[in-house]
Design an enzyme around this catalytic site. Structure first.
Site, PDB file in Angstrom:
ATOM      1  N   LYS A  21     -34.709 -24.155 -67.237  1.00  0.00           N
ATOM      2  CA  LYS A  21     -35.499 -23.662 -66.539  1.00  0.00           C
ATOM      3  C   LYS A  21     -36.748 -24.973 -66.052  1.00  0.00           C
ATOM      4  O   LYS A  21     -36.762 -24.683 -65.026  1.00  0.00           O
ATOM      5  CB  LYS A  21     -36.460 -23.357 -68.072  1.00  0.00           C
ATOM      6  CG  LYS A  21     -37.924 -22.597 -67.323  1.00  0.00           C
ATOM      7  CD  LYS A  21     -38.195 -22.061 -68.511  1.00  0.00           C
ATOM      8  CE  LYS A  21     -40.022 -22.404 -69.053  1.00  0.00           C
ATOM      9  NZ  LYS A  21     -40.516 -23.391 -68.969  1.00  0.00           N
ATOM     10  N   ASN A  22     -37.037 -26.231 -66.675  1.00  0.00           N
ATOM     11  CA  ASN A  22     -37.873 -26.582 -66.289  1.00  0.00           C
ATOM     12  C   ASN A  22     -38.221 -27.875 -65.313  1.00  0.00           C
ATOM     13  O   ASN A  22     -38.634 -27.488 -64.508  1.00  0.00           O
ATOM     14  CB  ASN A  22     -38.937 -27.725 -67.176  1.00  0.00           C
ATOM     15  CG  ASN A  22     -39.719 -27.126 -68.584  1.00  0.00           C
ATOM     16  OD1 ASN A  22     -40.120 -25.716 -68.639  1.00  0.00           O
ATOM     17  ND2 ASN A  22     -39.507 -27.900 -69.790  1.00  0.00           N
ATOM     18  N   CYS A  71     -47.660 -21.360 -71.550  1.00  0.00           N
ATOM     19  CA  CYS A  71     -48.044 -20.956 -72.750  1.00  0.00           C
ATOM     20  C   CYS A  71     -48.559 -21.505 -73.988  1.00  0.00           C
ATOM     21  O   CYS A  71     -49.399 -22.749 -73.598  1.00  0.00           O
ATOM     22  CB  CYS A  71     -46.822 -21.509 -74.403  1.00  0.00           C
ATOM     23  SG  CYS A  71     -44.890 -20.809 -73.809  1.00  0.00           S
ATOM     24  N   ARG A 117     -54.036 -28.054 -72.455  1.00  0.00           N
ATOM     25  CA  ARG A 117     -53.171 -28.484 -70.503  1.00  0.00           C
ATOM     26  C   ARG A 117     -53.586 -28.418 -70.148  1.00  0.00           C
ATOM     27  O   ARG A 117     -53.442 -27.688 -69.303  1.00  0.00           O
ATOM     28  CB  ARG A 117     -52.465 -27.152 -70.663  1.00  0.00           C
ATOM     29  CG  ARG A 117     -51.554 -27.180 -72.230  1.00  0.00           C
ATOM     30  CD  ARG A 117     -50.746 -26.185 -72.622  1.00  0.00           C
ATOM     31  NE  ARG A 117     -48.857 -25.936 -71.968  1.00  0.00           N
ATOM     32  CZ  ARG A 117     -47.724 -25.631 -71.462  1.00  0.00           C
ATOM     33  NH1 ARG A 117     -47.604 -24.811 -71.650  1.00  0.00           N
ATOM     34  NH2 ARG A 117     -46.876 -26.329 -70.671  1.00  0.00           N
ATOM     35  N   ILE A 151     -55.375 -30.324 -66.576  1.00  0.00           N
ATOM     36  CA  ILE A 151     -54.329 -31.022 -65.038  1.00  0.00           C
ATOM     37  C   ILE A 151     -54.453 -31.863 -64.794  1.00  0.00           C
ATOM     38  O   ILE A 151     -54.682 -32.043 -63.538  1.00  0.00           O
ATOM     39  CB  ILE A 151     -53.814 -29.449 -64.630  1.00  0.00           C
ATOM     40  CG1 ILE A 151     -55.151 -29.085 -63.562  1.00  0.00           C
ATOM     41  CG2 ILE A 151     -52.870 -28.946 -65.116  1.00  0.00           C
ATOM     42  CD1 ILE A 151     -54.419 -28.112 -62.316  1.00  0.00           C
ATOM     43  N   ASP A 200     -40.384 -30.046 -77.662  1.00  0.00           N
ATOM     44  CA  ASP A 200     -40.028 -28.095 -77.314  1.00  0.00           C
ATOM     45  C   ASP A 200     -39.433 -27.980 -78.326  1.00  0.00           C
ATOM     46  O   ASP A 200     -38.697 -26.847 -78.154  1.00  0.00           O
ATOM     47  CB  ASP A 200     -39.623 -28.411 -75.346  1.00  0.00           C
ATOM     48  CG  ASP A 200     -40.749 -27.820 -74.610  1.00  0.00           C
ATOM     49  OD1 ASP A 200     -41.790 -27.773 -74.702  1.00  0.00           O
ATOM     50  OD2 ASP A 200     -40.375 -28.085 -73.895  1.00  0.00           O
ATOM     51  N   ARG A 217     -38.606 -15.416 -71.055  1.00  0.00           N
ATOM     52  CA  ARG A 217     -38.673 -16.448 -70.000  1.00  0.00           C
ATOM     53  C   ARG A 217     -38.740 -17.862 -69.559  1.00  0.00           C
ATOM     54  O   ARG A 217     -38.081 -18.649 -68.245  1.00  0.00           O
ATOM     55  CB  ARG A 217     -40.484 -17.343 -70.305  1.00  0.00           C
ATOM     56  CG  ARG A 217     -41.233 -16.110 -70.395  1.00  0.00           C
ATOM     57  CD  ARG A 217     -43.304 -17.266 -70.334  1.00  0.00           C
ATOM     58  NE  ARG A 217     -42.807 -18.375 -69.427  1.00  0.00           N
ATOM     59  CZ  ARG A 217     -43.665 -19.402 -69.931  1.00  0.00           C
ATOM     60  NH1 ARG A 217     -44.637 -19.524 -71.097  1.00  0.00           N
ATOM     61  NH2 ARG A 217     -43.311 -20.518 -69.150  1.00  0.00           N
TER      62      ARG A 217
END
Ligand code: UD1
Length: 416
Positions: A22-23, A116, A121, A123, A304, A396
């Site tokens: 995914k990432n 999430c 978080r 930026i 994760d 997701r």
């Protein structure tokens, strides 16, 4: 809203094949916009985040063709356009359009990215980097407007080795005059995957996978091709499941080196497995031992994976701890495990797990992607039935999770 019904207690045998990460995929799709015409990405997972990224490509008038797990992206008619909030807020990775659109058009309008809820978080490192390259960044009511007359290569030091900032600045730097050096860059495999895609297009990049990445900008860029790396977090999740409920369960198509830190911790706990470079076979660990884990940037133990690993610690005799150093609020799922019978307590960034505790089914609301995966693993070893609500968060990030688990003998179904 669909829910997931999980009936615990079955041992799982057979093979689970790992999907594209995914990432990586969520960065590769925006990166494809740097090509003047076509690029091809193989092994793209069919997950919700990709569906939303494709919707953003449509907003940018970008053509694409999805053939099974291959996506061909054609940017011949690409037009720069503001990325609407209802799309960008669906996932964190929408911020990668900042880097690509800035590189290609020197102008970006995008609302704050989602993702999430696992901590603040910010930026700021992405923004400081864009500014260092010569862009002016304005934040007007939740919308970033980033503009540059031109970008000029420079030396950027990241205060923290952020995955997102490293990739975003690498993308932006492809459109800068001269050389950009990113110091204290993140070293996760996702960065290597994106860099190899950019190199296949004609970008000149060295050092991806190390702490110093050098990008020479303004090269002729076209015809990129790459394959998404195997998902190391999906692999870790299923390997941990093998330790909880496997009966000769094989996890196939992974890169063992990418999950080395997790395998070392599994050995600490007493889990036995056989492995080669791309697959791991294991069975339920009868008497797991307590251990202590500290999450770290790659190649350390990934944040994760700490939530799925917590479930294994509930089955280990004694006191285990997890120290979370990447995010400030990632123990919501550990709190929910208490409703299934676990003994967990968190204080600040430290989680204490006391085992061994039998788990029983419960009705729970999935708090975040990896937390949802953890609750699902718990449901698979619990007595009775577990009903998980808000499962779109799990979908997701885990391709075909219901099919993959059903195929190895799990009792799991989506119910309305
Ligand atoms: C990526 C992954 C996510 C994973 C994380 C860490 C994607 C889409 N998501 O997230 O699954 O958990 O790496 O491995 O790839 N930070 C700042 N300022 C910034 C950027 C980050 O303070 O500008 C902080 C974050 O708040 C967090 C830490 O740095 O505490 C790690 O963030 P980062 O490595 O950037 O993670 P993401 O790219 O968001």
């Amino acid at each position: 809203m669909p829910k997931l019904k999980v009936t615990g207690g079955n041992l799982l045998s057979g093979t689970i094949e790992i999907s594209g990460a995914k990432n990586s995929a969520v960065a590769l799709l925006p990166a494809a916009l740097l090509c003047k015409t076509k690029s091809t990405i193989f092994k793209v997972p069919k997950i919700r985040d990709i569906e939303y990224l494709l919707k953003i490509l449509k907003v940018l008038n970008c053509d694409y063709n999805v053939i099974e797990d291959e996506i061909i992206i054609d940017t011949t008619n690409l037009k720069n356009a503001p990325i609407p909030e209802e799309l960008s807020e669906q996932m964190r990775a929408s911020y990668y359009f900042m880097g690509t659109l800035l590189s290609r058009f020197k102008h970006v309008e995008i609302s704050f990215p989602g993702g999430c809820v696992i901590g603040a978080r910010p930026i700021d490192l992405h923004i400081k980097g864009f500014e260092a390259l010569g862009a002016k960044v304005e934040l007007i009511r939740n919308k970033y407007i980033i503009h540059a007359e031109k970008l000029i290569g420079t030396r950027i030091y990241l205060d923290f080795a952020s995955v997102g900032a490293t990739i975003n600045l690498m993308l932006a730097a492809t459109g800068a005059e001269g050389e950009t050096i990113i110091e204290n860059a993140a070293r996760e495999p996702e960065i290597v995957n994106v860099a190899s895609f950019l190199i296949s297009m004609g970008c000149k990049i060295t050092g991806a996978g190390t702490s110093t990445i050098i990008i020479e900008g303004n090269k002729e860029i076209d015809n990129g091709v790459t394959e998404v790396f195997p998902d190391r977090i999906e692999a870790a999740t299923y390997v941990i499941l093998g330790a909880l409920a496997g009966d000769n369960l094989t996890i196939k198509g992974l890169i063992k080196d990418h999950i080395n830190a997790i395998l070392i911790k599994l050995k600490d706990v007493g889990v036995e497995f056989t492995a080669n470079e791309t697959e791991i076979t294991l069975s339920k660990c009868q008497n797991p031992k307590a251990t202590n884990i500290t999450t770290q940037v790659y190649p350390g133990f990934p944040t994760d994976a700490q939530q799925p690993f917590t479930v294994l610690l509930t089955q280990a005799k004694g006191e285990s701890t997890i120290t979370e150093t990447i995010y400030e609020s990632r123990y919501i799922s550990a709190g929910l495990l208490k409703e299934m019978g676990a003994n967990t307590t968190s204080s600040g960034n430290i989680l204490k797990v006391i085992g061994k505790t039998p788990l029983h089914g419960a009705e729970l609301y999935v708090p975040d992607l990896r937390g949802g995966a953890a609750l699902l693993l718990a449901g698979l070893i619990a007595d009775g039935e577990t009903i998980l609500d808000n499962i779109s968060l799990i979908l997701r990030g885990y391709e075909d999770i219901v099919e993959k688990l059903t195929n190895v003998g799990a009792k799991i179904e989506i119910i309305e």
